[in-house]
Design a protein around this motif. Structure first.
Motif, PDB file in Angstrom:
ATOM      1  N   UNK A 146      45.174  48.562   3.860  1.00  0.00           N
ATOM      2  CA  UNK A 146      44.797  47.511   2.902  1.00  0.00           C
ATOM      3  C   UNK A 146      44.104  46.407   3.683  1.00  0.00           C
ATOM      4  N   UNK A 147      42.933  45.988   3.207  1.00  0.00           N
ATOM      5  CA  UNK A 147      42.208  44.898   3.851  1.00  0.00           C
ATOM      6  C   UNK A 147      41.217  44.276   2.864  1.00  0.00           C
ATOM      7  N   UNK A 148      41.084  42.974   2.918  1.00  0.00           N
ATOM      8  CA  UNK A 148      40.112  42.230   2.120  1.00  0.00           C
ATOM      9  C   UNK A 148      40.153  42.588   0.633  1.00  0.00           C
ATOM     10  N   UNK A 149      41.345  42.839   0.113  1.00  0.00           N
ATOM     11  CA  UNK A 149      41.498  43.190  -1.291  1.00  0.00           C
ATOM     12  C   UNK A 149      41.209  44.641  -1.614  1.00  0.00           C
ATOM     13  N   UNK A 150      40.956  45.449  -0.593  1.00  0.00           N
ATOM     14  CA  UNK A 150      40.647  46.876  -0.755  1.00  0.00           C
ATOM     15  C   UNK A 150      41.883  47.679  -0.398  1.00  0.00           C
ATOM     16  N   UNK A 151      42.246  48.603  -1.261  1.00  0.00           N
ATOM     17  CA  UNK A 151      43.384  49.487  -0.996  1.00  0.00           C
ATOM     18  C   UNK A 151      42.837  50.886  -0.704  1.00  0.00           C
ATOM     19  N   UNK A 152      43.272  51.454   0.419  1.00  0.00           N
ATOM     20  CA  UNK A 152      42.875  52.803   0.809  1.00  0.00           C
ATOM     21  C   UNK A 152      44.100  53.701   0.633  1.00  0.00           C
ATOM     22  N   UNK A 172      30.210  49.080   1.805  1.00  0.00           N
ATOM     23  CA  UNK A 172      29.815  48.891   3.200  1.00  0.00           C
ATOM     24  C   UNK A 172      31.009  48.641   4.102  1.00  0.00           C
ATOM     25  N   UNK A 173      31.942  47.820   3.649  1.00  0.00           N
ATOM     26  CA  UNK A 173      33.149  47.543   4.435  1.00  0.00           C
ATOM     27  C   UNK A 173      33.998  48.798   4.587  1.00  0.00           C
ATOM     28  N   UNK A 174      34.129  49.567   3.501  1.00  0.00           N
ATOM     29  CA  UNK A 174      34.913  50.800   3.548  1.00  0.00           C
ATOM     30  C   UNK A 174      34.257  51.806   4.493  1.00  0.00           C
ATOM     31  N   UNK A 175      32.935  51.885   4.459  1.00  0.00           N
ATOM     32  CA  UNK A 175      32.229  52.817   5.349  1.00  0.00           C
ATOM     33  C   UNK A 175      32.405  52.413   6.820  1.00  0.00           C
ATOM     34  N   UNK A 176      32.348  51.123   7.079  1.00  0.00           N
ATOM     35  CA  UNK A 176      32.567  50.639   8.449  1.00  0.00           C
ATOM     36  C   UNK A 176      33.972  51.013   8.905  1.00  0.00           C
ATOM     37  N   UNK A 177      34.969  50.785   8.067  1.00  0.00           N
ATOM     38  CA  UNK A 177      36.356  51.130   8.382  1.00  0.00           C
ATOM     39  C   UNK A 177      36.500  52.631   8.600  1.00  0.00           C
ATOM     40  N   UNK A 178      35.862  53.440   7.750  1.00  0.00           N
ATOM     41  CA  UNK A 178      35.931  54.902   7.866  1.00  0.00           C
ATOM     42  C   UNK A 178      35.395  55.376   9.223  1.00  0.00           C
ATOM     43  N   UNK A 179      34.312  54.782   9.663  1.00  0.00           N
ATOM     44  CA  UNK A 179      33.737  55.159  10.958  1.00  0.00           C
ATOM     45  C   UNK A 179      34.730  54.923  12.099  1.00  0.00           C
ATOM     46  N   UNK A 180      35.426  53.806  12.059  1.00  0.00           N
ATOM     47  CA  UNK A 180      36.402  53.486  13.100  1.00  0.00           C
ATOM     48  C   UNK A 180      37.625  54.400  13.069  1.00  0.00           C
ATOM     49  N   UNK A 181      37.969  54.918  11.896  1.00  0.00           N
ATOM     50  CA  UNK A 181      39.246  55.621  11.727  1.00  0.00           C
ATOM     51  C   UNK A 181      39.117  57.057  11.224  1.00  0.00           C
ATOM     52  N   UNK A 182      37.970  57.670  11.465  1.00  0.00           N
ATOM     53  CA  UNK A 182      37.745  59.027  10.957  1.00  0.00           C
ATOM     54  C   UNK A 182      38.798  60.019  11.442  1.00  0.00           C
ATOM     55  N   UNK A 183      39.158  59.974  12.717  1.00  0.00           N
ATOM     56  CA  UNK A 183      40.158  60.917  13.259  1.00  0.00           C
ATOM     57  C   UNK A 183      41.517  60.694  12.605  1.00  0.00           C
ATOM     58  N   UNK A 184      41.896  59.443  12.412  1.00  0.00           N
ATOM     59  CA  UNK A 184      43.184  59.142  11.774  1.00  0.00           C
ATOM     60  C   UNK A 184      43.190  59.574  10.299  1.00  0.00           C
ATOM     61  N   UNK A 185      42.064  59.408   9.632  1.00  0.00           N
ATOM     62  CA  UNK A 185      41.949  59.851   8.239  1.00  0.00           C
ATOM     63  C   UNK A 185      42.096  61.367   8.146  1.00  0.00           C
ATOM     64  N   UNK A 186      41.468  62.075   9.065  1.00  0.00           N
ATOM     65  CA  UNK A 186      41.581  63.538   9.090  1.00  0.00           C
ATOM     66  C   UNK A 186      43.024  63.954   9.347  1.00  0.00           C
ATOM     67  N   UNK A 187      43.699  63.253  10.241  1.00  0.00           N
ATOM     68  CA  UNK A 187      45.102  63.546  10.518  1.00  0.00           C
ATOM     69  C   UNK A 187      45.955  63.324   9.260  1.00  0.00           C
ATOM     70  N   UNK A 188      45.721  62.219   8.562  1.00  0.00           N
ATOM     71  CA  UNK A 188      46.469  61.965   7.330  1.00  0.00           C
ATOM     72  C   UNK A 188      46.155  63.009   6.261  1.00  0.00           C
ATOM     73  N   UNK A 189      44.899  63.434   6.166  1.00  0.00           N
ATOM     74  CA  UNK A 189      44.538  64.480   5.204  1.00  0.00           C
ATOM     75  C   UNK A 189      45.364  65.744   5.484  1.00  0.00           C
ATOM     76  N   UNK A 207      43.955  47.977   9.378  1.00  0.00           N
ATOM     77  CA  UNK A 207      42.911  47.475   8.480  1.00  0.00           C
ATOM     78  C   UNK A 207      41.648  47.073   9.251  1.00  0.00           C
ATOM     79  N   UNK A 208      40.590  46.867   8.511  1.00  0.00           N
ATOM     80  CA  UNK A 208      39.362  46.357   9.094  1.00  0.00           C
ATOM     81  C   UNK A 208      39.574  44.888   9.436  1.00  0.00           C
ATOM     82  N   UNK A 209      39.164  44.505  10.619  1.00  0.00           N
ATOM     83  CA  UNK A 209      39.351  43.110  11.036  1.00  0.00           C
ATOM     84  C   UNK A 209      38.029  42.401  11.094  1.00  0.00           C
TER      85      UNK A 209
END
Length: 86
Positions: A6-12, A53-70, A84-86
């Motif tokens: 969760x960051x900047x009002x965005x829930x992932x 744009x913010x979600x895409x930036x966050x996704x780039x930083x955390x792609x491996x972790x997202x794949x692990x969670x998937x 979260x995105x900082x």
């Protein structure tokens, strides 16, 4: 639907019983989008361009972790929180 960040009002979040391709859900107010983990493709829904744009930036930083969670979700195991995105 487990919230993984969760960051900047965005829930992932991710659903345990979701369909391929590997993706996550981004919610912002009344908006929701489904975004592919590998490509960043907007699979379904919509969010404001700035939020996307913010979600895409966050996704780039955390792609491996997202794949692990998937993969954990496919096995019905507890998902890990992602910074979260900082």
């Amino acid at each position: 639907m487990p919230e993984i960040s969760r960051f900047l009002g965005i829930i992932i979040a991710m659903y345990y019983n979701d369909h391929a391709p590997p993706h996550f859900h981004a919610k912002y107010g009344d908006f929701e989008a489904v975004i592919a983990i590998d490509t960043g493709e907007l699979v379904e829904g919509r969010v404001p361009p700035r939020v996307l744009g913010l979600v895409q930036e966050w996704r780039e930083y955390h792609r491996a972790e997202l794949t692990e969670d998937w993969n954990l979700a496919r096995e019905r195991k507890t998902l890990k929180r992602i910074e979260p995105l900082e």
